[in-house]
Design an enzyme around this catalytic site. Structure first.
Site, PDB file in Angstrom:
ATOM      1  N   ASP A 143       0.839  -1.201   0.000  1.00 20.98           N
ATOM      2  CA  ASP A 143       0.000   0.000   0.000  1.00 20.98           C
ATOM      3  C   ASP A 143       0.876   1.253   0.000  1.00 20.98           C
ATOM      4  O   ASP A 143       0.645   2.191   0.762  1.00 20.98           O
ATOM      5  CB  ASP A 143      -0.946  -0.003   1.210  1.00 20.98           C
ATOM      6  N   LYS A 145       2.078   4.718  -1.114  1.00 25.88           N
ATOM      7  CA  LYS A 145       1.478   5.920  -1.698  1.00 25.88           C
ATOM      8  C   LYS A 145       1.983   7.113  -0.904  1.00 25.88           C
ATOM      9  O   LYS A 145       2.475   6.948   0.229  1.00 25.88           O
ATOM     10  CB  LYS A 145      -0.056   5.840  -1.641  1.00 25.88           C
ATOM     11  N   ASN A 148       1.321   7.460   2.803  1.00 25.74           N
ATOM     12  CA  ASN A 148       2.011   6.564   3.735  1.00 25.74           C
ATOM     13  C   ASN A 148       3.517   6.817   3.773  1.00 25.74           C
ATOM     14  O   ASN A 148       4.276   6.019   4.316  1.00 25.74           O
ATOM     15  CB  ASN A 148       1.751   5.100   3.364  1.00 25.74           C
ATOM     16  N   ASP A 161       2.807   2.776   8.017  1.00 25.38           N
ATOM     17  CA  ASP A 161       1.553   2.023   7.802  1.00 25.38           C
ATOM     18  C   ASP A 161       1.778   0.704   7.074  1.00 25.38           C
ATOM     19  O   ASP A 161       1.558   0.582   5.861  1.00 25.38           O
ATOM     20  CB  ASP A 161       0.538   2.868   7.050  1.00 25.38           C
ATOM     21  N   THR A 183      -4.432   0.817  -2.649  1.00 26.10           N
ATOM     22  CA  THR A 183      -5.227   2.002  -2.960  1.00 26.10           C
ATOM     23  C   THR A 183      -5.435   2.070  -4.467  1.00 26.10           C
ATOM     24  O   THR A 183      -4.471   1.917  -5.231  1.00 26.10           O
ATOM     25  CB  THR A 183      -4.495   3.257  -2.458  1.00 26.10           C
TER      26      THR A 183
END
Length: 425
Positions: A143, A145, A148, A161, A183
């Site tokens: 994840d 991005k 994060n 995260d 995401t």
């Protein structure tokens, strides 16, 4: 356990969690957790305190995710990854005490405008160093991005995260992961294909989307209609901004290759002409040794006192957080033995030779053993408890073995250490 409800409800400025951390203002909020700025009342150090509701986690069936996140963060030590200091718990809540990133999210910085290529490269180099390190530890973020990616007080990047992360142990017999996660705008096309994917490959794709955003100031794949956006991702339909240099253009094309088999790898990225400009190659060597996998040298084996034993007890114990939890990922174990230091060291050297491992360092107080291309490392610190007894503190790390491979720690080393444990008459 005091003032925990204040912390959870966001009214706890000045409250204290488990008697040690003063809780400040709310800095972030998610579906299952809230993050507060905190302060260690003993040292004054700023920390981030992530408060997770057990009730919400149980209701969402996410116990496994939380346990895995704790286990993952506990095994990672890298300058570009948020560090987990401590995990505490009450009957209703779990507290992650973590490194505080004062600069907040990278997303907030890039949302104000695109970065120069030099600044984009600087953050991308830190990102790739940390992601490559995670992969060498058998951890796949899944994840990645800008939301994060945090920035510290020096505006250096920190990955955070790991709630959706996967471990090598989760790979199925077909060699792939299958959980749909991530995401939408950053998810790799093979995830959308629902036929399984390699964790390292999808992390590289997400890194490519992040680099595109840093350079362009907008997403490569975006549409108000989610299905239209997914079709663009699956087909690899994007346009690179005209101000992009030829070298960066070539790298972005290889990062956002819809074919995972031909997509660029971490090692290839590190040797890419655009990427390696000004790159500190020492960052790529971090997978060879953890900061917490070094032999403690203090001039020789010394006599331990009661304070040493108490303060050195394992602080990372998940057994109180979740019923039935097994400490599968614990990396520190202690053994009391009546063997002499010399005899223990001699036997461990024999085991190292038999397992094709290398004794990287040997001191009067212990030794370090490593091998299998950095996939296994073990540090044994030995201290004298009494004239007859010694305490062995063993820190170990290894990537999970393949289905046909052997587990050196569980199959060989630990059985030996258990065999020499002192057993009173």
């Amino acid at each position: 356990m005091v003032e925990t409800e204040q912390a959870e409800n966001g009214r706890g400025s000045g409250g204290v969690v488990v008697g040690r951390y003063e809780v400040g203002k709310l800095v972030g909020c998610g579906a299952f957790a809230k993050v507060y700025h905190g302060r260690d009342t003993g040292t004054g150090q700023s920390v981030a305190i992530k408060v997770v509701s057990k009730q919400r986690v149980n209701k969402g069936g996410l116990n496994g995710n939380v346990k895995r996140e704790i286990a993952i963060m506990h095994r990672l030590r890298h300058p570009s990854i948020v560090r987990l200091y401590e995990v505490l718990a009450t009957k209703s809540k779990i507290f992650f005490v973590m490194e505080f990133a004062k600069g907040r999210e990278l997303f907030g910085k890039v949302s104000k405008g695109r970065f120069s290529e030099d600044l984009s490269r600087r953050y991308f180099q830190q990102l790739i160093s940390a992601v490559g390190y995670c992969h060498s530890r058998g951890v796949y973020h899944r994840d990645l991005k800008p939301e994060n990616l945090l920035l510290d007080e020096k505006l250096e990047l920190k990955i955070s995260d790991f709630g959706l992360s996967a471990l090598t142990e989760q790979i199925r017999p077909d060699g792939l992961l299958h959980t749909l996660c991530g995401t939408p705008a950053y998810v790799a096309p093979e995830v959308l294909g629902k036929k399984g994917y390699e964790g390292a490959k999808i992390d590289v794709w997400s890194c490519g989307v992040i680099l595109f955003v840093l350079n362009a100031g907008y997403l490569p794949f975006n549409d108000h209609n989610l299905m239209v956006m997914y079709r663009k991702i699956y087909k690899g339909e994007f346009r690179i901004p005209k101000w992009t240099s030829p070298d960066l253009r070539r790298l972005l094309t290889r990062l956002l290759d819809t074919n995972p088999h031909s997509r660029i790898t971490i090692q290839e990225i590190i040797h890419d002409p655009w990427f390696k400009h000004g790159y500190d190659h020492r960052l790529s060597k971090l997978h060879l040794e953890d900061a917490d996998m070094k032999l403690q040298i203090d001039g020789g084996a010394r006599r331990m006192n009661a304070f040493d034993i108490i303060s050195g007890s394992p602080g990372f114990n998940l057994s109180g957080l979740f019923p039935g939890y097994t400490r599968k990922y614990e990396r520190v174990e202690r053994f009391i033995s009546c063997w002499t230091v010399e005899r223990v060291v001699e036997k461990l050297e024999e085991i190292a030779v038999a397992e094709n491992l290398t004794v990287a360092k040997k001191e009067a107080c212990g030794m370090k053993i490593q091998g299998h291309k950095g996939h296994f490392a073990m540090v044994v610190d030995i201290n004298q408890l009494t004239d007859e007894l010694v305490m062995l503190q063993v820190r170990h790390r290894q990537q999970p073995p393949a289905s046909s491979g052997r587990d050196i720690w569980s199959d060989t080393v630990r059985p030996f250490l258990l065999d020499i444990v002192y057993k009173p008459d």
